[in-house]
Write an enzyme that holds these catalytic residues in place. Structure first.
Site, PDB file in Angstrom:
ATOM      1  N   ASN A   9     -21.945 146.070  38.841  1.00  0.00           N
ATOM      2  CA  ASN A   9     -21.255 147.247  39.369  1.00  0.00           C
ATOM      3  C   ASN A   9     -19.890 146.877  38.491  1.00  0.00           C
ATOM      4  OD1 ASN A   9     -19.479 148.857  40.405  1.00  0.00           O
ATOM      5  ND2 ASN A   9     -18.864 147.729  42.006  1.00  0.00           N
ATOM      6  N   LYS A  11     -17.776 149.226  37.861  1.00  0.00           N
ATOM      7  CA  LYS A  11     -16.418 149.864  38.452  1.00  0.00           C
ATOM      8  C   LYS A  11     -16.096 150.840  37.284  1.00  0.00           C
ATOM      9  CE  LYS A  11     -15.856 145.895  41.514  1.00  0.00           C
ATOM     10  NZ  LYS A  11     -15.095 145.177  42.144  1.00  0.00           N
ATOM     11  N   HIS A  97     -18.453 151.007  49.256  1.00  0.00           N
ATOM     12  CA  HIS A  97     -17.655 149.748  48.204  1.00  0.00           C
ATOM     13  C   HIS A  97     -16.435 149.696  49.171  1.00  0.00           C
ATOM     14  CE1 HIS A  97     -15.976 147.124  45.494  1.00  0.00           C
ATOM     15  NE2 HIS A  97     -17.134 146.485  45.229  1.00  0.00           N
ATOM     16  N   GLU A  99     -13.574 149.168  47.832  1.00  0.00           N
ATOM     17  CA  GLU A  99     -12.570 149.772  47.037  1.00  0.00           C
ATOM     18  C   GLU A  99     -12.634 151.074  47.276  1.00  0.00           C
ATOM     19  OE1 GLU A  99     -14.002 148.317  43.230  1.00  0.00           O
ATOM     20  OE2 GLU A  99     -13.182 146.417  43.956  1.00  0.00           O
ATOM     21  N   GLU A 169     -20.045 141.914  51.135  1.00  0.00           N
ATOM     22  CA  GLU A 169     -19.036 141.642  49.930  1.00  0.00           C
ATOM     23  C   GLU A 169     -17.477 141.245  50.570  1.00  0.00           C
ATOM     24  OE1 GLU A 169     -19.905 143.397  45.957  1.00  0.00           O
ATOM     25  OE2 GLU A 169     -18.586 144.785  46.822  1.00  0.00           O
ATOM     26  N   GLY A 175     -12.962 140.189  43.188  1.00  0.00           N
ATOM     27  CA  GLY A 175     -11.947 140.026  41.939  1.00  0.00           C
ATOM     28  C   GLY A 175     -10.957 139.012  41.855  1.00  0.00           C
ATOM     29  N   SER A 215     -16.879 137.702  43.416  1.00  0.00           N
ATOM     30  CA  SER A 215     -16.694 136.405  42.472  1.00  0.00           C
ATOM     31  C   SER A 215     -17.790 135.758  41.873  1.00  0.00           C
ATOM     32  CB  SER A 215     -15.367 135.547  42.867  1.00  0.00           C
ATOM     33  OG  SER A 215     -14.340 136.179  43.069  1.00  0.00           O
TER      34      SER A 215
END
Ligand code: 13P
Length: 253
Positions: A9, A11, A97, A99, A169, A175, A215
């Site tokens: 991904n 992003k 996702h 985010e 996730e 991250g 991660s």
């Protein structure tokens, strides 16, 4: 055997030129994938057609969009629909996702519509779920993830669920460099599979790939992917470095 998948991904990273180079570097390593292994590159919208042509000759390599709109078409400036993705031969799309849930207010109900739209247009959704740190610390992560699945997935038929990829996730691991332990990952993946079993039966539950994201690095991928119910990873930062992502692909079961 269930499909084992290394999904990148990107992003909102990479210039077009850097993206071409990254794909060239990963693909030139000529990793031989088994029939059950897949690599998926989720790239920004403007790079989809380029990425599609880059992977065209590579067996079991695919591209994905990172999002799509939940409506079919209309006055939604700046948005891209699942039917548009289908029309440029994109066959995978990340849906939900964390985010997008956090920054674009995507709700479980809206994600249910996105899944419907993807499935209608023969696009395999990579459906993301996972809890925030405060949920994990309060010990209610199973309830939280189970609600995400119930509200977004449980209206689907068994045949439709069979076409899905799920990515767990945990938000606290994205991250942050802080990966879930193998015990935490396996426990949640087994729980998600048990929810699928309860609703759709064992056969379907055993078929749906459940990826871990948060991660994943070259150094920890093998250990995480070795867990019984972990079928590969959805990888952010480490997918932007060719050598790292190559090692992650090699870590697939
Ligand atoms: P990182 O691998 O950078 O933690 O990102 C995970 C992720 O969000 C993949 O979708």
């Amino acid at each position: 055997m269930r499909k084992q998948i290394a999904a990148a991904n990107w992003k909102m990273n990479m210039s077009y030129q850097d993206g071409v180079k990254l794909l060239d570097d990963v693909l030139s390593s000529k990793i031989t994938l088994t029939a059950d292994q897949q690599v998926i590159f989720a790239v920004p919208f403007p790079y989809l057609i380029m990425a599609k042509s880059e992977v065209a000759e590579e067996t079991n390599n695919f591209i994905a969009a990172q999002n799509c709109h939940h409506k079919e078409a209309g006055a939604f400036t700046g948005e891209v629909s699942a039917s548009m993705l289908h029309s440029v031969n994109v066959r995978y799309c990340i849906v939900g996702h964390s985010e997008r849930r956090a920054f674009f207010n995507e709700t479980n109900e809206m994600l249910a519509e996105k899944l419907d739209s993807c499935i209608k247009h023969q696009i395999t959704p990579i459906f993301c779920c996972g809890e925030a740190l405060e949920v994990r610390e309060s010990g209610t992560q199973n309830d939280y993830v189970s609600r995400q699945l119930e509200q977004s997935l449980f209206h689907l038929s068994a045949e439709q669920i069979r076409k899905l990829i799920i990515a767990y996730e945990p938000i606290w691991a994205i991250g942050t460099g802080k990966t879930a332990s193998t015990e935490q990952a396996q426990e949640m993946h087994a729980f998600i599979r048990s929810l699928l079993r309860g609703k759709f039966g064992s056969e379907i539950a055993n078929e749906v790939p459940i990826l871990y994201g948060g991660s994943v690095k070259a150094g920890n991928a093998k250990e995480i992917f070795a867990c019984d119910d972990v079928d590969g990873g959805l990888v952010g930062g480490a997918s932007l470095v060719a050598d790292d992502f190559i090692q992650i692909i090699r870590a697939l079961k």
